[in-house]
Design a protein around this motif. Structure first.
Motif, PDB file in Angstrom:
ATOM      1  N   THR A 106      -4.228   6.981  -3.557  1.00 47.59           N
ATOM      2  CA  THR A 106      -3.797   5.690  -2.813  1.00 47.59           C
ATOM      3  C   THR A 106      -3.799   4.537  -3.641  1.00 47.59           C
ATOM      4  O   THR A 106      -4.470   4.618  -4.517  1.00 47.59           O
ATOM      5  N   TYR A 165       0.795  -1.293   0.098  1.00 47.49           N
ATOM      6  CA  TYR A 165      -0.015  -0.008   0.121  1.00 47.49           C
ATOM      7  C   TYR A 165       0.906   1.233   0.112  1.00 47.49           C
ATOM      8  O   TYR A 165       2.011   1.135   0.349  1.00 47.49           O
ATOM      9  N   LEU A 222      -3.458   0.055  -3.535  1.00 41.59           N
ATOM     10  CA  LEU A 222      -3.074  -0.855  -2.820  1.00 41.59           C
ATOM     11  C   LEU A 222      -3.145  -2.184  -3.648  1.00 41.59           C
ATOM     12  O   LEU A 222      -3.822  -2.135  -4.784  1.00 41.59           O
ATOM     13  N   LEU A 268      -9.639  -5.320  -0.319  1.00 37.17           N
ATOM     14  CA  LEU A 268      -9.751  -3.964  -1.035  1.00 37.17           C
ATOM     15  C   LEU A 268     -10.845  -3.112  -0.665  1.00 37.17           C
ATOM     16  O   LEU A 268     -11.054  -1.788  -0.244  1.00 37.17           O
TER      17      LEU A 268
END
Length: 373
Positions: free
Chosen positions: A362, A306, A364, A343
């Motif tokens: 962001t 992440y 992930l 997620l």
């Protein structure tokens, strides 16, 4: 056009710049005409190129080239290597050359998108979104025996800026895979240039080196040598293999990136915390220290890579950061979830904390070992 050094093992270390206008023109004509790679292990006998004047005049023994294409798919030319003697090209060398050709094509697309964005402010947001998508894989490959998922969340989808988070997952020679997630400082075209260089450098170097720390070290060399920008980046990189019993064994290295998290099948969460210097043109090779560790995933375990956009999420009122502890707690609650649902759960929890406001993008990526039927 590059001339291949005898005895070398890969494109990135095997080619030195060499000018040959006639040979380049001949290669471009062939690649443009077919749109397909041109691999001639014996140029003197290969019917496609044996009659070219450049073959005899320049003493070409072997020739390998891949097309360079425009964003619309038109072949613009080729990226080629030659050898003085007839020789086979290994699968690794072919893949490295193909990766370099794709990198050149992406750089052309990047520059074209920049020109269009500067010419039309009204289309800037859409162009930025298109450029951002070109820096991420359109979809993740299927990894036999694993459940994988990834997501990229821009801080503000209405803003005409390209952001610096990226991820990738791809196969390397043998039964090994490589997963990487990185974060380039800042946003905009400067960040995009570093992101493109990082992604394609990792893809090239991971085919040559099995150790993640070595790949990241080679990435630092590329940043210094290419000097496309002074932006620094952090990255977490793992190479791994799925064993016959379904478990995963891997190596992990980090260049100043938030530590990867392993969620065990029973819900416990542990950090893969390891020393690593962030990568920047301001650091000499001697100043960059990158360590490496190993890990194992059993049935039901998951690995999360992440970026710090999730841990630094907060409300507009400058409330508390979401933080590492909250992320670990949210991840612990996903023990029965598949990768995509994991997620979705993490995004839901962090959105509830921040009220939907994000100060940073962001990324992930989850690798999960599913239960066997």
């Amino acid at each position: 056009m590059w001339r291949w050094n005898r005895g070398s093992h890969g494109c990135s270390a095997a080619a030195q710049c060499w000018g040959a206008g006639a040979a380049v023109g001949a290669a471009d004509d062939l690649l443009i005409g077919t749109g397909q790679p041109l691999i001639a292990e014996d140029a003197v006998t290969d019917a496609r190129i044996k009659d070219l004047a450049a073959v005899g005049a320049l003493g070409i023994g072997a020739w390998a080239g891949y097309p360079v294409v425009s964003p619309s798919g038109h072949v613009l030319g080729g990226l080629c290597v030659i050898d003085d003697h007839a020789r086979p090209f290994t699968d690794t060398q072919r893949e490295a050359l193909q990766t370099l050709a794709r990198s050149v094509s992406s750089e052309i697309a990047l520059r074209q998108a920049l020109r269009q964005a500067l010419a039309s402010g009204a289309a800037a947001v859409e162009l930025a979104r298109t450029l951002q998508e070109s820096l991420l894989p359109p979809s993740l490959p299927r990894v036999p025996g694993l459940d994988v998922a990834a997501v990229h969340l821009p801080a503000d989808a209405t803003h005409a800026d390209v952001l610096g988070d990226f991820y990738d997952l791809f196969r390397t020679p043998g039964d090994t895979w490589c997963a990487v997630l990185g974060d380039v400082c800042g946003k905009g075209i400067e960040a995009a240039k570093v992101t493109a260089l990082a992604r394609y450098t990792v893809r090239t170097e991971a085919t040559q080196h099995p150790h993640p720390a070595t790949v990241l070290r080679r990435l630092h060399h590329a940043l210094v040598d290419q000097t496309v920008s002074n932006r620094f980046l952090t990255a977490a990189l793992t190479t791994f293999t799925v064993r016959a019993d379904g478990s995963v064994v891997g190596r992990y290295s980090s260049a100043g990136h938030p530590p990867a998290l392993i969620r065990r099948a029973d819900g416990t969460v542990q950090e893969l915390h390891i020393r690593g210097t962030l990568l920047s043109t301001f650091f000499t090779p001697e100043q960059v220290h990158l360590d490496e560790t190993t890990f194992t995933l059993e049935v039901g375990d998951a690995l999360l890579l992440y970026s710090d956009g999730i841990t630094e999420a907060r409300t507009r009122r400058r409330g508390p950061l979401f933080g590492e502890d909250a992320l670990a707690a949210a991840l612990a609650a996903t023990a029965t979830m598949d990768a995509s649902t994991t997620l979705a759960h993490l995004c839901k929890v962090v959105t509830a904390h921040s009220g939907g406001y994000a100060v940073d993008d962001t990324a992930l990526l989850v690798l999960r070992v599913p239960a066997h039927p």
